[in-house]
Scaffold this active site. Structure first.
Site, PDB file in Angstrom:
ATOM      1  N   ASP A   1      -5.635  -5.712  -4.764  1.00 51.89           N
ATOM      2  CA  ASP A   1      -4.694  -6.552  -5.083  1.00 51.89           C
ATOM      3  C   ASP A   1      -5.226  -7.994  -4.495  1.00 51.89           C
ATOM      4  O   ASP A   1      -6.271  -8.177  -3.971  1.00 51.89           O
ATOM      5  CB  ASP A   1      -3.522  -6.076  -3.861  1.00 51.89           C
ATOM      6  CG  ASP A   1      -1.964  -6.812  -4.117  1.00 51.89           C
ATOM      7  OD1 ASP A   1      -1.099  -6.051  -4.632  1.00 51.89           O
ATOM      8  OD2 ASP A   1      -1.967  -7.878  -3.903  1.00 51.89           O
TER       9      ASP A   1
ATOM     10  N   ASP B   1       1.430  -1.188 -10.172  1.00 49.08           N
ATOM     11  CA  ASP B   1       2.851  -1.834 -10.003  1.00 49.08           C
ATOM     12  C   ASP B   1       2.937  -3.296  -9.783  1.00 49.08           C
ATOM     13  O   ASP B   1       3.691  -3.675  -9.098  1.00 49.08           O
ATOM     14  CB  ASP B   1       3.111  -1.050  -8.670  1.00 49.08           C
ATOM     15  CG  ASP B   1       4.553  -1.116  -8.212  1.00 49.08           C
ATOM     16  OD1 ASP B   1       5.489  -1.225  -8.953  1.00 49.08           O
ATOM     17  OD2 ASP B   1       4.918  -1.054  -7.004  1.00 49.08           O
TER      18      ASP B   1
ATOM     19  N   GLY C   1       0.561  -1.384  -0.038  1.00 50.01           N
ATOM     20  CA  GLY C   1      -0.001   0.121   0.010  1.00 50.01           C
ATOM     21  C   GLY C   1       0.933   1.032   0.006  1.00 50.01           C
ATOM     22  O   GLY C   1       0.321   2.116   0.239  1.00 50.01           O
TER      23      GLY C   1
ATOM     24  N   LYS D   1       4.130  -0.465 -14.200  1.00 51.56           N
ATOM     25  CA  LYS D   1       5.504  -1.183 -14.351  1.00 51.56           C
ATOM     26  C   LYS D   1       5.786  -2.059 -15.450  1.00 51.56           C
ATOM     27  O   LYS D   1       4.592  -2.779 -15.854  1.00 51.56           O
ATOM     28  CB  LYS D   1       5.727  -1.898 -13.023  1.00 51.56           C
ATOM     29  CG  LYS D   1       7.044  -2.299 -12.658  1.00 51.56           C
ATOM     30  CD  LYS D   1       7.167  -3.638 -11.772  1.00 51.56           C
ATOM     31  CE  LYS D   1       6.669  -3.842 -10.542  1.00 51.56           C
ATOM     32  NZ  LYS D   1       7.521  -3.205  -9.544  1.00 51.56           N
TER      33      LYS D   1
ATOM     34  N   TRP E   1       2.055   3.067  -2.583  1.00 47.18           N
ATOM     35  CA  TRP E   1       1.381   4.070  -3.519  1.00 47.18           C
ATOM     36  C   TRP E   1       0.390   4.564  -2.999  1.00 47.18           C
ATOM     37  O   TRP E   1       0.005   5.768  -3.536  1.00 47.18           O
ATOM     38  CB  TRP E   1       1.339   3.203  -5.039  1.00 47.18           C
ATOM     39  CG  TRP E   1       2.684   2.870  -5.633  1.00 47.18           C
ATOM     40  CD1 TRP E   1       3.851   3.005  -5.008  1.00 47.18           C
ATOM     41  CD2 TRP E   1       2.768   2.920  -7.152  1.00 47.18           C
ATOM     42  NE1 TRP E   1       4.839   2.968  -5.992  1.00 47.18           N
ATOM     43  CE2 TRP E   1       4.070   2.809  -7.381  1.00 47.18           C
ATOM     44  CE3 TRP E   1       2.067   2.877  -8.041  1.00 47.18           C
ATOM     45  CZ2 TRP E   1       4.771   2.500  -8.514  1.00 47.18           C
ATOM     46  CZ3 TRP E   1       2.552   2.715  -9.334  1.00 47.18           C
ATOM     47  CH2 TRP E   1       3.973   2.581  -9.586  1.00 47.18           C
TER      48      TRP E   1
HETATM   49  N1  SAM Z   1       2.624  -0.601  -5.300  1.00 53.04           N
HETATM   50  C1  SAM Z   1       2.870  -1.516  -4.079  1.00 53.04           C
HETATM   51  C2  SAM Z   1       3.152  -0.526  -2.961  1.00 53.04           C
HETATM   52  O1  SAM Z   1       3.608   0.487  -3.224  1.00 53.04           O
HETATM   53  O2  SAM Z   1       2.993  -1.086  -2.004  1.00 53.04           O
HETATM   54  C3  SAM Z   1       3.771  -2.800  -4.344  1.00 53.04           C
HETATM   55  C4  SAM Z   1       3.225  -3.645  -5.430  1.00 53.04           C
HETATM   56  S1  SAM Z   1       3.942  -5.225  -5.322  1.00 53.04           S
HETATM   57  C5  SAM Z   1       5.816  -4.914  -6.210  1.00 53.04           C
HETATM   58  C6  SAM Z   1       3.579  -6.146  -6.429  1.00 53.04           C
HETATM   59  C7  SAM Z   1       1.897  -6.646  -6.101  1.00 53.04           C
HETATM   60  O3  SAM Z   1       1.324  -7.084  -7.260  1.00 53.04           O
HETATM   61  C8  SAM Z   1       1.891  -7.457  -5.012  1.00 53.04           C
HETATM   62  O4  SAM Z   1       1.258  -7.105  -3.765  1.00 53.04           O
HETATM   63  C9  SAM Z   1       0.971  -8.655  -5.708  1.00 53.04           C
HETATM   64  O5  SAM Z   1      -0.320  -9.411  -4.808  1.00 53.04           O
HETATM   65  C10 SAM Z   1       0.000  -7.988  -6.683  1.00 53.04           C
HETATM   66  N2  SAM Z   1      -0.107  -8.801  -7.950  1.00 53.04           N
HETATM   67  C11 SAM Z   1       0.331  -9.723  -8.607  1.00 53.04           C
HETATM   68  N3  SAM Z   1      -0.422 -10.276  -9.620  1.00 53.04           N
HETATM   69  C12 SAM Z   1      -1.766  -9.797  -9.345  1.00 53.04           C
HETATM   70  C13 SAM Z   1      -2.952  -9.799  -9.923  1.00 53.04           C
HETATM   71  N4  SAM Z   1      -3.172 -10.721 -10.858  1.00 53.04           N
HETATM   72  N5  SAM Z   1      -4.092  -9.300  -9.511  1.00 53.04           N
HETATM   73  C14 SAM Z   1      -4.061  -8.240  -8.396  1.00 53.04           C
HETATM   74  N6  SAM Z   1      -2.690  -8.095  -7.834  1.00 53.04           N
HETATM   75  C15 SAM Z   1      -1.569  -9.041  -7.972  1.00 53.04           C
END
Ligand code: SAM
Length: 377
Positions: free
Chosen positions: A115, A168, A53, A208, A55
């Site tokens: 997420d 992201d 969280g 990303k 962002w």
């Molecule tokens: N932007 C976030 C932050 O600032 O805290 C960090 C994001 S983290 C790098 C990547 C996220 O992508 C993970 O929490 C993962 O659960 C989510 N994710 C991956 N595949 C997903 C999907 N199919 N649907 C929803 N979320 C997904």
């Protein structure tokens, strides 16, 4: 290896804890904002793949609390520097230094975060636990954006559009480069399809990407629906990683274009000449594959000898962003004197690696109480 050795190896990890961010990723968004003024005129935002969280925290601090972070903080720094230069005589006495615009809480803010993982609540933000690649997520999102949205009768167009979609998204990285890049690109397409359903004309999309082979094809496809597409690498994103962010501005869907998750857009295989690019921008052709994915066909095949071969690939401009005086994400840093390592602000609520940790603990450590490797499945 203690907590503080990670603080030393990763300055942004340490800063995140000191400044109350849930993850170091916050700095990537802040540095993108410094360069692109992402939140200008924005009040309705969707944050995809948002856990834990950080962002969403940036969105909350900028839009809901009116804090001076990101671009505003950068403007303050620049302003103070100019004042200092003028005072010490390096600038003409009558050089006018303009004060940065005021930052204040915005009206009618709506932020929806999605997420796969559960996310600890944040004031003023609607958090949804859902898979962005699944079509059932779109009605959930539309309902969250507009409580009056009625799934049975309302169309996507009837729901209130948003100004900015962020993503992201990252899969669990396997280390197999091609596979990781492929899975990441699928997440990106899912994010783009969701964005196309909710963005208002003129809206922005930031996501990303992993820069792999043929990524320029993706840029060319994005250029059909956005006026400007830039690839940006914030200073807090390690130079050694293939990660970057596409920043797309001024959403301008071609005439007659209707976003749909029933036949979502997917990566087409073709490129085209510059005249065809223009034609495709107004009327891109579509091919619906047997699996229901619509390929956004950018025009004629590269193999077609009758087509001019020049100007057929579109290379997006690349921008390194973030203040040059900011920490280098790849370097180890000397810790300030008297440094005390802090705990993370918000550990993941249900990390996918939790079971592995529990199993390991049950076995009494990394390799159990037995000899190396014994007792492991
Ligand atoms: N932007 C976030 C932050 O600032 O805290 C960090 C994001 S983290 C790098 C990547 C996220 O992508 C993970 O929490 C993962 O659960 C989510 N994710 C991956 N595949 C997903 C999907 N199919 N649907 C929803 N979320 C997904």
């Amino acid at each position: 290896m203690g907590k503080s050795s990670k603080d030393k190896r990763d300055a942004y990890y340490r800063l995140a804890k000191e400044q109350g961010w849930r993850a170091r990723s916050a700095f990537k968004l802040l540095q993108l904002d410094e360069e692109f003024d992402l939140f200008q005129g924005v009040s309705r935002v969707v944050d995809l793949c948002a856990a834990p969280g950080s962002w969403s925290q940036v969105l909350s601090r900028v839009l809901i609390q009116g804090q001076r972070v990101g671009r505003a903080a950068w403007q303050d720094k620049r302003y103070n520097e100019l004042l200092r230069l003028r005072q010490e005589g390096s600038l003409a006495k009558d050089y006018e230094v303009e004060a940065p615009p005021e930052a204040k809480p915005r009206k009618d803010v709506k932020i929806v975060a999605i997420d796969l993982q559960p996310m600890s609540p944040l004031d003023g933000i609607t958090c949804l636990k859902a898979d962005i690649t699944h079509p059932s997520t779109i009605p959930l999102l539309l309902k969250a954006l507009d409580p009056d949205y009625d799934r049975s009768s309302a169309s996507i167009e009837a729901s209130q559009p948003v100004d900015l979609v962020l993503s992201d998204g990252a899969p669990d990285v396997t280390g197999l480069h091609d596979l990781d890049i492929y899975v990441q690109s699928q997440l990106l397409w899912a994010a783009l399809n969701l964005a196309l359903c909710v963005l208002k004309p003129g809206g922005r999309f930031v996501a990303k990407i992993f820069r792999g082979k043929d990524v320029d094809l993706l840029y060319a496809q994005l250029k059909i629906v956005f006026e400007s597409v830039t690839v940006a690498k914030p200073r807090s994103s390690r130079a050694s990683s293939v990660e970057a962010f596409i920043v797309c501005t001024n959403f301008r869907p071609p005439k007659g274009f209707k976003a749909s998750l029933d036949s979502p857009l997917g990566a087409g295989r073709k490129l085209q000449s510059s005249e065809q690019t223009l034609a495709a921008r107004t009327q891109p052709s579509r091919t619906v594959r047997p699996d229901g994915i619509t390929e956004l066909d950018l025009g004629s095949d590269l193999e077609d000898e009758s087509q001019p071969k020049q100007d057929i690939r579109w290379i997006a401009p690349f921008l390194a962003c973030g203040d040059l005086s900011a920490f280098d994400a790849d370097a180890s840093h000397k810790l300030p004197d008297g440094h005390v390592s802090l705990d993370p602000v918000q550990p993941p609520t249900a990390p996918p690696y939790r079971r592995a940790l529990e199993e390991r603990r049950k076995m009494g450590g990394a390799y159990g109480k037995t000899k190396l490797g014994e007792g492991l499945e």
